[in-house]
Design an enzyme around this catalytic site. Structure first.
Site, PDB file in Angstrom:
ATOM      1  N   VAL A   1       0.840  -1.211   0.000  1.00 42.80           N
ATOM      2  CA  VAL A   1       0.000   0.000   0.000  1.00 42.80           C
ATOM      3  C   VAL A   1       0.869   1.253   0.000  1.00 42.80           C
ATOM      4  CG1 VAL A   1      -1.707   1.298   1.330  1.00 42.80           C
ATOM      5  CG2 VAL A   1      -1.923  -1.182   1.116  1.00 42.80           C
TER       6      VAL A   1
ATOM      7  N   ASP B   1      10.464   4.160   5.663  1.00 42.32           N
ATOM      8  CA  ASP B   1      10.275   2.846   6.292  1.00 42.32           C
ATOM      9  C   ASP B   1      11.353   2.692   7.362  1.00 42.32           C
ATOM     10  OD1 ASP B   1       8.617   0.122   5.193  1.00 42.32           O
ATOM     11  OD2 ASP B   1      10.192  -0.164   6.690  1.00 42.32           O
TER      12      ASP B   1
ATOM     13  N   THR C   1      -5.187  -0.886   6.955  1.00 47.43           N
ATOM     14  CA  THR C   1      -6.486  -1.452   7.311  1.00 47.43           C
ATOM     15  C   THR C   1      -6.577  -1.587   8.821  1.00 47.43           C
ATOM     16  OG1 THR C   1      -6.529  -2.664   5.234  1.00 47.43           O
ATOM     17  CG2 THR C   1      -8.015  -3.431   6.960  1.00 47.43           C
TER      18      THR C   1
ATOM     19  N   LEU D   1      -6.757  -1.055  -3.242  1.00 43.44           N
ATOM     20  CA  LEU D   1      -5.980  -1.572  -4.359  1.00 43.44           C
ATOM     21  C   LEU D   1      -5.801  -3.091  -4.245  1.00 43.44           C
ATOM     22  CD1 LEU D   1      -2.809  -2.232  -3.455  1.00 43.44           C
ATOM     23  CD2 LEU D   1      -2.665   0.257  -3.416  1.00 43.44           C
ATOM     24  N   ARG D   2      -5.751  -3.759  -5.400  1.00 45.92           N
ATOM     25  CA  ARG D   2      -5.517  -5.199  -5.450  1.00 45.92           C
ATOM     26  C   ARG D   2      -4.094  -5.459  -5.878  1.00 45.92           C
ATOM     27  NH1 ARG D   2      -9.446  -6.277 -10.094  1.00 45.92           N
ATOM     28  NH2 ARG D   2      -8.703  -4.172 -10.489  1.00 45.92           N
TER      29      ARG D   2
ATOM     30  N   GLY E   1      -6.877 -16.261  -0.883  1.00 47.62           N
ATOM     31  CA  GLY E   1      -5.669 -16.161  -0.063  1.00 47.62           C
ATOM     32  C   GLY E   1      -5.195 -14.731  -0.077  1.00 47.62           C
TER      33      GLY E   1
ATOM     34  N   CYS F   1      -4.744 -10.010   2.616  1.00 50.69           N
ATOM     35  CA  CYS F   1      -5.876  -9.159   2.990  1.00 50.69           C
ATOM     36  C   CYS F   1      -7.111  -9.930   3.418  1.00 50.69           C
ATOM     37  CB  CYS F   1      -6.191  -8.199   1.853  1.00 50.69           C
ATOM     38  SG  CYS F   1      -4.865  -7.031   1.604  1.00 50.69           S
TER      39      CYS F   1
ATOM     40  N   LYS G   1      -2.504 -15.285  -6.357  1.00 46.59           N
ATOM     41  CA  LYS G   1      -3.269 -14.887  -7.549  1.00 46.59           C
ATOM     42  C   LYS G   1      -2.248 -14.521  -8.610  1.00 46.59           C
ATOM     43  CE  LYS G   1      -4.734 -10.513  -7.414  1.00 46.59           C
ATOM     44  NZ  LYS G   1      -5.354  -9.273  -6.986  1.00 46.59           N
TER      45      LYS G   1
HETATM   46  C1  UDX Z   1      -8.062  -7.563  -1.958  1.00 44.69           C
HETATM   47  C2  UDX Z   1      -9.181  -6.608  -2.378  1.00 44.69           C
HETATM   48  O1  UDX Z   1      -9.665  -6.981  -3.642  1.00 44.69           O
HETATM   49  C3  UDX Z   1      -8.647  -5.186  -2.423  1.00 44.69           C
HETATM   50  O2  UDX Z   1      -9.698  -4.276  -2.740  1.00 44.69           O
HETATM   51  C4  UDX Z   1      -8.067  -4.818  -1.063  1.00 44.69           C
HETATM   52  O3  UDX Z   1      -7.548  -3.544  -1.075  1.00 44.69           O
HETATM   53  C5  UDX Z   1      -7.027  -5.811  -0.675  1.00 44.69           C
HETATM   54  O4  UDX Z   1      -7.531  -7.126  -0.705  1.00 44.69           O
HETATM   55  P1  UDX Z   1      -6.015  -8.744  -3.146  1.00 44.69           P
HETATM   56  O5  UDX Z   1      -5.864  -9.491  -1.877  1.00 44.69           O
HETATM   57  O6  UDX Z   1      -4.841  -8.169  -3.787  1.00 44.69           O
HETATM   58  O7  UDX Z   1      -7.097  -7.550  -2.940  1.00 44.69           O
HETATM   59  O8  UDX Z   1      -6.631  -9.769  -4.190  1.00 44.69           O
HETATM   60  P2  UDX Z   1      -8.025 -10.102  -4.862  1.00 44.69           P
HETATM   61  O9  UDX Z   1      -7.923  -9.861  -6.304  1.00 44.69           O
HETATM   62  O10 UDX Z   1      -9.113  -9.482  -4.128  1.00 44.69           O
HETATM   63  O11 UDX Z   1      -8.061 -11.698  -4.632  1.00 44.69           O
HETATM   64  C6  UDX Z   1      -8.079 -12.204  -3.337  1.00 44.69           C
HETATM   65  C7  UDX Z   1      -8.146 -13.724  -3.390  1.00 44.69           C
HETATM   66  O12 UDX Z   1      -9.432 -14.131  -3.849  1.00 44.69           O
HETATM   67  C8  UDX Z   1      -7.124 -14.364  -4.323  1.00 44.69           C
HETATM   68  O13 UDX Z   1      -6.604 -15.509  -3.718  1.00 44.69           O
HETATM   69  C9  UDX Z   1      -7.955 -14.741  -5.544  1.00 44.69           C
HETATM   70  O14 UDX Z   1      -7.429 -15.863  -6.213  1.00 44.69           O
HETATM   71  C10 UDX Z   1      -9.292 -15.084  -4.897  1.00 44.69           C
HETATM   72  N1  UDX Z   1     -10.449 -14.933  -5.794  1.00 44.69           N
HETATM   73  C11 UDX Z   1     -10.741 -13.703  -6.295  1.00 44.69           C
HETATM   74  C12 UDX Z   1     -11.236 -16.060  -6.079  1.00 44.69           C
HETATM   75  O15 UDX Z   1     -10.969 -17.163  -5.626  1.00 44.69           O
HETATM   76  N2  UDX Z   1     -12.328 -15.892  -6.891  1.00 44.69           N
HETATM   77  C13 UDX Z   1     -12.673 -14.675  -7.409  1.00 44.69           C
HETATM   78  O16 UDX Z   1     -13.679 -14.599  -8.127  1.00 44.69           O
HETATM   79  C14 UDX Z   1     -11.854 -13.542  -7.109  1.00 44.69           C
END
Ligand code: UDX
Length: 483
Positions: free
Chosen positions: A11, A30, A120, A152-153, A273, A276, A336
């Site tokens: 972040v 940092d 968060t 953000l993702r 996973g 977050c 992911k």
């Molecule tokens: C998430 C939130 O999306 C983001 O808004 C927040 O700021 C931080 O947490 P992130 O953890 O980077 O972001 O990943 P995200 O794309 O949300 O995916 C989270 C997990 O869900 C991954 O393991 C992904 O594989 C899984 N996922 C996502 C699924 O299994 N199915 C889906 O349809 C979408």
């Protein structure tokens, strides 16, 4: 504006580089000296598309600088707190870094500051932060505390900064609100280009949602918990599809076409996973307890997610029977695609289970192998997906990297010991796999039987316009009726 960003994690670093890119003078700090010297040397602590160039460009332009927290606090008028809030044993968020930053601010800053909470944090943290700053304020510092949660993702962080759906600001003082609007002004109007898109796709203008700090803080935890719930829901429906002989892709399309539901985050698989969702869900459940609210719904979301690992192992055992002595290829380790992050990655949990059953693992991931090696040194790490597949009894798809879709089935068929794909992300085409002589098992999809390479079922023929041998037309299958 002169801005300090405290904490150079996902972040913090993304926020700092993007704020510099939109024209602010940014000091990113940092307390990890090793990380700081790597950043000063242009080495980023993680892989994130576009971020490397963005950091280099803005350091070169003089708009982005890396320094120690106290130096950054002295300079920046706006101070973004982006330090980690990792889970404690009991699942609550650890706020000790926030507290120590607060101390540093009252000891190092003079004049006026807006202190912006971007990490968060549980609801009511901004109020506590305000009180803490007031108690320890010996320098006559004037300040406002603002909550500005981040959405953000990983893997699309830069794009998400420049094209947010909304910017949420929890603030009371008009002065702080005006400064927040000034900071985000370049992001709040539609753009023609950004570091993620040479030509930005047309997107609706982001919303600027102004509210109080408690509400802003709750938006973050509730949003992540809702998205996690959506994933656990579709995974539950995928189980029903497998049991009933239905197709989750079609079911998800049917559900998601309802505008009130939406197609996003309806991709079934081996569970969510990352750093977050799992921790925010746990933290939110704890917050619910403290507030005297029954969040058992979210506990179920967590349970469904935890079960995905074992369910996937059972799926593999159903095809391979005894795992001891089997060699399995793992395609994808990151939680992911488009990131090297393996924190709480479902793939690692599945690998641990398979190795506990005596299976040998040959793994490949385009970005995350160095980080996975720290957790799982016993795995054989390979140069390519093909190398990982050599001599294996099955190929497991655990992260949906797009490069896996480009594979040559012919080449793969020559490498594996047994033509079996178990796809934990429904990434590959079931029909393509089976028409190339592979048995395909997906999530919530009807298992595709093994067929001689090149021969298509009547169903595929319809779509592929290829004549089929009429004598093979099977009688319609009797689905397990839900009497
Ligand atoms: C998430 C939130 O999306 C983001 O808004 C927040 O700021 C931080 O947490 P992130 O953890 O980077 O972001 O990943 P995200 O794309 O949300 O995916 C989270 C997990 O869900 C991954 O393991 C992904 O594989 C899984 N996922 C996502 C699924 O299994 N199915 C889906 O349809 C979408």
């Amino acid at each position: 504006m002169e801005i300090s960003v405290l904490g150079a994690g996902y972040v913090g670093l993304t926020t700092a580089a993007c704020l510099a890119e939109i024209g602010h003078q940014v000091l990113c700090a940092d307390c990890d000296l090793e990380k700081l010297s790597s950043l000063k040397a242009g080495r980023l602590p993680f892989y994130e598309p576009h971020l490397d160039d963005l950091v280099k460009r803005n350091v070169a332009s003089g708009r982005l600088e890396f320094t120690l927290p106290s130096a950054a606090i002295e300079k920046g008028k706006a101070i973004f707190i982006c330090v980690g809030t990792p889970p404690l044993e009991n699942g609550e968020a650890d706020l000790s870094s926030i507290e120590s930053v607060a101390r540093l601010i009252v000891n190092s800053a003079h004049g006026y500051r807006i202190v912006i909470e971007k990490s968060t944090v549980p609801v009511q943290t901004a109020k506590r932060l305000w009180r803490h700053l007031s108690i320890y304020n010996t320098n006559g510092l004037e300040f406002d505390v603002v909550s500005n949660p981040e959405f953000l993702r990983e893997g699309s962080a830069v794009e998400d900064f420049f094209h947010p759906d909304r910017v949420v600001v929890g603030a009371e003082s008009p002065r702080a609100i005006a400064l927040m609007k000034e900071i985000y002004a370049p992001v709040l109007r539609t753009r023609s280009s950004c570091p993620a898109h040479p030509q930005c796709p047309s997107m609706p203008e982001p919303k600027f949602i102004l509210t109080d700090t408690n509400s802003a803080e709750l938006v973050k935890h509730a949003s992540n918990s809702f998205l996690a719930m959506k994933i656990s829901f579709i995974n539950l429906i995928a189980d029903a599809c497998e049991a009933a002989g239905a197709d989750i892709e079609k079911v998800a399309e049917g559900i998601g076409s309802d505008k009130r539901i939406g197609q996003a985050f309806l991709n079934p698989g081996i569970g969510f996973g990352g750093f977050c969702f799992p921790k925010d869900l746990q933290a939110f459940v704890r917050i619910g307890e403290k507030l005297g609210c029954d969040f058992s719904l979210l506990r179920e979301v967590e349970k469904i997610n935890v079960r995905r690992t074992e369910q996937f192992v059972v799926k593999i055992k159903k095809e391979l029977w005894v795992l001891r002595g089997k060699t399995l290829a793992v395609w994808g380790l990151a939680f992911k695609p488009n990131t090297d992050d393996v924190r709480f990655a479902p793939a690692l949990g599945i690998i641990r289970r398979l190795m506990a059953e005596g299976a040998k693992i040959r793994a490949y991931d385009p970005e995350a192998m160095e980080k996975a090696k720290l957790d799982l040194p016993e795995v054989t790490y390979c140069e390519s997906a093909y190398q990982a597949a050599e001599g294996t009894d099955a190929v497991l798809v655990l992260t949906e990297w797009s490069e896996f879709r480009e594979i040559s089935w012919k080449r793969l068929g020559e490498l594996v010991a047994h033509r079996l794909i178990i796809d934990g992300r429904n990434l590959l085409s079931a029909a393509e796999a089976s028409s190339n002589g592979f048995q395909y098992v997906g999530v919530g999809r009807a298992a595709q039987p093994l067929r001689p390479a090149g021969e298509l079922e009547w169903a595929d023929a319809i779509t592929a316009e290829v004549p089929v041998a009429s004598h093979q037309r099977p009688a319609p299958t009797q689905d397990a009726s839900i009497a």
